[in-house]
Design an enzyme around this catalytic site. Structure first.
Site, short mmCIF file in Angstrom:
data_model
loop_
_atom_site.label_atom_id
_atom_site.label_comp_id
_atom_site.label_asym_id
_atom_site.label_seq_id
_atom_site.Cartn_x
_atom_site.Cartn_y
_atom_site.Cartn_z
N GLU A 160 6.19 12.06 -12.96
CA GLU A 160 5.87 12.77 -14.21
C GLU A 160 5.88 11.81 -15.40
O GLU A 160 5.08 11.94 -16.32
CB GLU A 160 6.91 13.88 -14.47
CG GLU A 160 6.76 15.10 -13.58
CD GLU A 160 5.55 15.94 -13.92
OE1 GLU A 160 5.34 16.28 -15.09
OE2 GLU A 160 4.78 16.25 -12.98
N ASP A 164 -0.20 22.94 -10.75
CA ASP A 164 0.95 22.36 -10.04
C ASP A 164 2.14 22.47 -10.98
O ASP A 164 1.99 22.77 -12.17
CB ASP A 164 0.64 20.88 -9.70
CG ASP A 164 1.83 20.17 -9.05
OD1 ASP A 164 2.46 20.76 -8.16
OD2 ASP A 164 2.14 19.04 -9.45
N SER A 165 3.31 22.16 -10.45
CA SER A 165 4.52 22.11 -11.29
C SER A 165 4.40 21.03 -12.37
O SER A 165 5.20 21.03 -13.30
CB SER A 165 5.73 21.80 -10.41
OG SER A 165 5.57 20.52 -9.83
N CYS A 178 4.03 16.37 -0.69
CA CYS A 178 4.14 16.82 -2.09
C CYS A 178 3.00 16.14 -2.83
O CYS A 178 2.75 14.95 -2.63
CB CYS A 178 5.50 16.39 -2.66
SG CYS A 178 5.62 16.52 -4.46
N THR A 179 2.32 16.91 -3.69
CA THR A 179 1.10 16.37 -4.31
C THR A 179 1.38 15.25 -5.32
O THR A 179 0.46 14.54 -5.72
CB THR A 179 0.30 17.49 -4.98
OG1 THR A 179 1.16 18.19 -5.90
CG2 THR A 179 -0.26 18.45 -3.97
N HIS A 180 2.63 15.10 -5.73
CA HIS A 180 2.97 13.97 -6.60
C HIS A 180 2.92 12.64 -5.83
O HIS A 180 2.63 11.59 -6.42
CB HIS A 180 4.39 14.14 -7.18
CG HIS A 180 4.49 15.10 -8.32
ND1 HIS A 180 4.41 16.46 -8.15
CD2 HIS A 180 4.67 14.90 -9.65
CE1 HIS A 180 4.55 17.06 -9.33
NE2 HIS A 180 4.71 16.13 -10.26
N TYR A 213 9.63 22.16 -9.29
CA TYR A 213 9.68 23.42 -8.55
C TYR A 213 10.56 23.27 -7.30
O TYR A 213 11.10 24.23 -6.79
CB TYR A 213 8.28 23.82 -8.09
CG TYR A 213 7.38 24.47 -9.11
CD1 TYR A 213 7.76 24.67 -10.44
CD2 TYR A 213 6.11 24.91 -8.72
CE1 TYR A 213 6.89 25.26 -11.35
CE2 TYR A 213 5.25 25.51 -9.62
CZ TYR A 213 5.64 25.68 -10.93
OH TYR A 213 4.77 26.28 -11.82
N GLY A 214 10.64 22.02 -6.80
CA GLY A 214 11.33 21.77 -5.53
C GLY A 214 12.80 22.17 -5.53
O GLY A 214 13.39 22.35 -4.48
N CYS A 255 0.02 22.47 -4.97
CA CYS A 255 1.46 22.27 -4.89
C CYS A 255 1.97 22.84 -3.56
O CYS A 255 1.82 24.05 -3.31
CB CYS A 255 2.11 22.99 -6.06
SG CYS A 255 3.91 22.89 -6.08
N ASN A 256 2.55 21.98 -2.74
CA ASN A 256 3.08 22.44 -1.46
C ASN A 256 4.25 23.40 -1.67
O ASN A 256 4.41 24.38 -0.95
CB ASN A 256 3.58 21.24 -0.65
CG ASN A 256 2.45 20.31 -0.26
OD1 ASN A 256 1.88 20.44 0.80
ND2 ASN A 256 2.10 19.37 -1.14
N THR A 257 5.08 23.09 -2.67
CA THR A 257 6.30 23.89 -2.90
C THR A 257 5.92 25.31 -3.35
O THR A 257 6.49 26.29 -2.87
CB THR A 257 7.17 23.21 -3.98
OG1 THR A 257 7.31 21.83 -3.65
CG2 THR A 257 8.53 23.85 -4.07
N1 DGL Z 1 3.93 18.70 -6.50
C1 DGL Z 1 4.70 19.69 -5.90
C2 DGL Z 1 4.48 19.81 -4.38
O1 DGL Z 1 3.41 19.52 -3.90
C3 DGL Z 1 6.13 19.94 -6.27
C4 DGL Z 1 6.92 18.99 -7.05
C5 DGL Z 1 8.11 19.65 -7.70
O2 DGL Z 1 7.91 20.24 -8.76
O3 DGL Z 1 9.22 19.63 -7.14
O4 DGL Z 1 5.35 20.24 -3.67
#
Ligand code: DGL
Length: 276
Positions: free
Chosen positions: A165, A23-24, A197-199, A55-56, A86-88
């Protein structure tokens, strides 16, 4: 006979190979946890690309380049399958990534629009996700496919990933930021919220405090773990024991990841530096 033994050894070695997950940053640990629950004897390698988070807010070309670097690194460590937790990154890069590594089984993830459309009682679904995911063609296609009968209201959440984070899951600043993102969705009558988003699953306890009890939260991680299980099974790649181990890398501070692991992963573990 000797040849047959060689083939059997190679098969068993392939089954015992690790699964790569990245993931990011630390968000993918929410997916890693589901994978461990679903596939407890698999060996898992996790890369948190926290040196390049979020990453977003990055371009698809930049994200694809990061995905290639991390995939090459994980392949050097012998992975048998890859999970983009990571969805992004999935929205930006899963298609070119599959084209670049055609022999590698790759599981991506996307906001759970289909289950949310089935779960909503009043036809109003909110999506919390990154700007990159919400602006992607993949997300537009997902809505076209599964959301024709419901109203979907999207909410980008800039700044939230950085709080997670840092392990700030419940402090006043995170609470205020999150409140500012969910309140407009509540005001518009959403009864179901997608954690896209996985966060964000790490904010479930805080969300439960901020939301009325009847709001449903939908998270894709358990489905991703089941999809990985199906894929490994179909290819004869499920590990047969002994018990798994997990190894961690970060492209930012290893101390920072080591510090948040007990909170986000449930135990301490050594963290290595990923310099690519
Ligand atoms: N955790 C990531 C997701 O699922 C992206 C978070 C990020 O880096 O912006 O989209």
């Amino acid at each position: 006979m000797a040849d047959n033994i060689g083939i059997l050894d190679a098969r068993s070695e392939a089954r015992q190979a690790p699964v790569g997950v990245f993931d990011s940053g630390v968000g993918g640990l929410s997916v890693l946890g589901e994978i461990r629950r679903c596939l407890p004897i698999e060996s898992l390698l996790y890369v948190a690309d926290s040196g390049h988070v979020p990453y977003g807010e990055k371009s698809p070309a930049y994200i694809f380049q990061r995905c290639c670097r991390i995939t090459d690194f994980l392949l050097e460590h012998g992975i048998k399958a890859l999970v983009l937790a990571c969805n992004t990154a999935t929205a930006a890069a899963v298609a070119p990534l599959r084209a670049r590594y055609p022999d590698l089984p790759i599981v991506g993830m996307e906001p759970a629009v289909k289950p949310a459309a089935a779960a909503t009682r009043n036809g109003r679904v909110g999506v919390l996700a990154t700007t990159g995911t919400l602006n992607s063609a993949k997300f537009a296609a997902l809505l076209d496919r599964f959301a024709s009968d419901v109203q979907v209201i999207t909410q980008p959440c800039p700044g939230l990933v950085e709080r997670i984070e840092a392990g700030q899951l419940a402090d006043p600043q995170t609470r205020e930021l999150l409140h500012g993102f969910v309140q407009p969705l509540l005001d518009q009558g959403c009864d179901t919220l997608i954690l896209g988003c996985t966060h964000y699953p790490f904010l479930k306890p805080l969300l439960r405090e901020l939301l009325p009890a009847d709001i449903q939260l939908i998270d894709t991680a358990p489905a991703v773990a089941r999809q990985l299980q199906r894929l490994l099974q179909a290819r004869g790649l499920l590990a047969s024991g002994p018990a798994h181990d997990c190894r961690f890398w970060s492209s930012a501070s290893v101390e920072q990841l080591a510090q948040v692991l007990p909170l986000l992963w449930g135990s301490n573990a050594p963290v290595n530096y990923f310099s690519n």
